[in-house]
Design an enzyme around this catalytic site. Sequence first.
Site, PDB file in Angstrom:
ATOM      1  N   SER A   1       3.362  36.716  53.745  1.00 15.69           N
ATOM      2  CA  SER A   1       2.920  35.854  54.633  1.00 15.69           C
ATOM      3  C   SER A   1       3.750  34.594  55.039  1.00 15.69           C
ATOM      4  O   SER A   1       4.837  34.424  54.309  1.00 15.69           O
ATOM      5  CB  SER A   1       1.518  35.317  54.132  1.00 15.69           C
ATOM      6  OG  SER A   1       1.688  34.439  52.997  1.00 15.69           O
ATOM      7  N   TYR A   2       3.324  33.659  55.758  1.00 15.18           N
ATOM      8  CA  TYR A   2       4.211  32.678  56.315  1.00 15.18           C
ATOM      9  C   TYR A   2       4.726  31.678  55.106  1.00 15.18           C
ATOM     10  O   TYR A   2       3.910  31.179  54.330  1.00 15.18           O
ATOM     11  CB  TYR A   2       3.627  31.632  57.296  1.00 15.18           C
ATOM     12  CG  TYR A   2       4.186  30.735  57.782  1.00 15.18           C
ATOM     13  CD1 TYR A   2       5.358  31.009  58.819  1.00 15.18           C
ATOM     14  CD2 TYR A   2       4.035  29.296  57.874  1.00 15.18           C
ATOM     15  CE1 TYR A   2       6.103  30.020  59.528  1.00 15.18           C
ATOM     16  CE2 TYR A   2       4.975  28.311  58.620  1.00 15.18           C
ATOM     17  CZ  TYR A   2       5.705  29.130  59.413  1.00 15.18           C
ATOM     18  OH  TYR A   2       6.594  28.030  59.993  1.00 15.18           O
TER      19      TYR A   2
END
Length: 837
Positions: A310-311
Amino acid sequence: MSSRKGLNGACSVHEYTGSFIGQSAHFKMTSVCGHVMTLDFIGKYNSWDKVDPAELFSKAPTEKKEANPKLTMVKFLQVEARGCDCIVLWLDCDKEGENICFEVLDAVLPVMNKPRGTERTIYRAKFSSITDTDICNAMNHLGEPNRNEALSVDARQELDLRIGCAFTRFQTKYFQGKYGNLDSSLISFGPCQTPTLGFCVERHDKIQSFKPETYWVLQAKVNPEKDSSLTLDWDRVRVFDREVAQMFLNITKMAKEAKVESVSKKEKVKQRPLALNTVEMLRVASAALGMGPQHAMQIAERLYTQGYISYPRTETTHYPENFDLKGCLRQQANNPYWAETVKVLLSEGINRPRKGHDAGDHPPITPMRAATEAELGGDGWRLYEYITRHFIATVSADCKYLQTTISFSIGPERFTCVGKVVTSPGFTEIMPWHSIPLEESLPHCEKGDLFPVGEIKLLEKQTSPPDYLTEAELITLMEKHGIGTDASIPVHINNICQRNYVTVESGRRLKPTNLGIVLVHGYYKIDAELVLPTIRSAVEKQLNLIALGKANYHQVLEHTLDIFKRKFHYFVDSIAGMDELMEVSFSPLAATGKPLSRCGKCHRFMKYIQAKPSRLHCSHCDDTYSLPQNGTIKLYKELRCPLDDFELVLWSSGSRGKSYPLCPYCYNHPPFRDMKKGMGCNECTHPTCQHSLSMLGIGQCVECENGVLVLDSTSGPKWKMACNKCNVVVHFFENAHKVRVSPETCDLCEAALVDVDFNKAKSPLPGDETQHSGCVFCDPVFQDLVELKHAAMRHPMHRGGQGKRQGRGRGKGRRPGGRLNPKKPKDKMAALAAYFV
């Protein structure tokens, strides 16, 4: 879906038909490479020589320029957006991404179809990972770009530009004009960079001022059984007086047995880790994986854009209630390293992660799909493995262990020993480096038991100084004091390394250099707030208030610049204080370097200073002449410039690179209107000088717009010509005795003809000829004697085509039949994409 490359050759465009807000629509999906625009001063304020740095605080106007002009990103976006009705912005969901949203909008809105009435045409997608679920969910819940967050980035950019440039220009010019061995091409100042350096120097000062103290420790050993001994810790820990220590030793030596005073058993818990945020990831990458923060961030960005995690820029350590933890865990069920642990968790049920800090930005860093070591390789796999193990640990059970503490008395003195036995390993199975260390099991005993004393001795020890800061410790300090953001912390640490302010030692410890130490001590002497974290921390809080819409952008900017402008004027007035420290550590220009070439004014030898930035200094005239960097400088045959009588020097980037002569005076003071500072003889337009472009230029560069290929007359017998603008090098006529540029030009392409003389024994010319005159681009005799050395480079002659070519910089000829393919820049993470609908 159909895909094609955009006009800039860097970004792809994908087109398809679908539905958008209940209507049939044609979609165009494309991307940008980081920021579209960058902030800079207008042209005349970029001259260090003509502008007073004090003007940069308010008087100097700024403008937005294309961040990478070669990419022609604005033109590319406008071409794709022309005729579109709506735009959906899919930039990264952080403040920088929000800022890029508005850069994209500024480029495309003028060419898009005008909205009808109050029709909405601008949409913003919010997402945290590149998975089907997240992307579809974002498309179904489109919002609007956040102007306040974009403004906070604009404010930070302008503050850093104005403050950093003013201080950097002043102190660079002041100190490089006085000292020769600073070994840094830029004496930079940054509102975040300088406090970061301050932390490193503060630790260095503690180490230097540390005075070791001797202390004594009483160590006792008891024998619970014949063949075993147990080492006890003294409850007083240590004493700093030898005589007192000796007294305690004498008292305890009188006792022959140790008595058990108490036995306590407690079940203890070692908590599983909080969910992973950026700062913790960078800390572990540096401390455990040996990766610098900048490198670790680049790898994390790559893993994100490939959909593995994820980010990676988040301050949050708390998972939202609706986060699909089980779904992420299932992705890892087949990896041989942790499949068993994952399957047990899925069958027995996962533990809810600990409640951490919710910063309201992105979920913690989480693995989003399975990967193998072969897929990711090297550092990519190591970082991914850590992120995955950390995630599995957050949903595992805590580690539980039984701690037994036995308290003994030997005479009047108390001693203790502690033992730990793991009852439930929990998360330490997946993170074995956190496991409870195996210890010798303690003997079974009860209060009142007596054990014979094996030995009692006095150990003499010394207090030790702290070590230099590790990157991990520095990251912790920066986070604690609010210096930089999770995204910019790696950049600031990288900057102080690049500027030669600190060196990275073994264990990734940061040791300040002489220059770094003197700068920080100088700031403390003049104005401590320039180096202390307090003022930057306050500015960061104001910037966050802009992002939240609670502070006015213009007021924050004006107020902060006013403070630093006053500080700058005081700094300039007090620079002698820092100069006193510099004098002790560095040598003046006159005492540095070695004699190389003669000055054209006094005809005495000037000294070549090799330390960065390399330059020539005439101590008699007290003049300093800058030189091209990142190469070697030597005297050029004792030849002189016909304009100013300075001896020429030769700059070379190595045997495989290019080299050219230059006049130190002309290089710093351009003699003709069409020349700029920093031009060598290969760009000089002197009409008759034998070293000038006019005499040695052959033809227009095959790669760049404005470059000319110039004969390197020093390169024989491995002759070459090189572009005077870019890094194209053309090798030709190896082993030729002489190569000269003729005044004649080619009828086909207008390039200058070349006269070549070969030795009879080594002549490759047909019919045992030793001389030939012709065009290096068009003459078939020269066809096999010319070799181009440039990545992805071809010349029209190698494709059998011909094209008009300008000769030696005189007028512009037509470009050859096709533009060469420059190396494609990699898409950076900061901007994922924009939908055009």
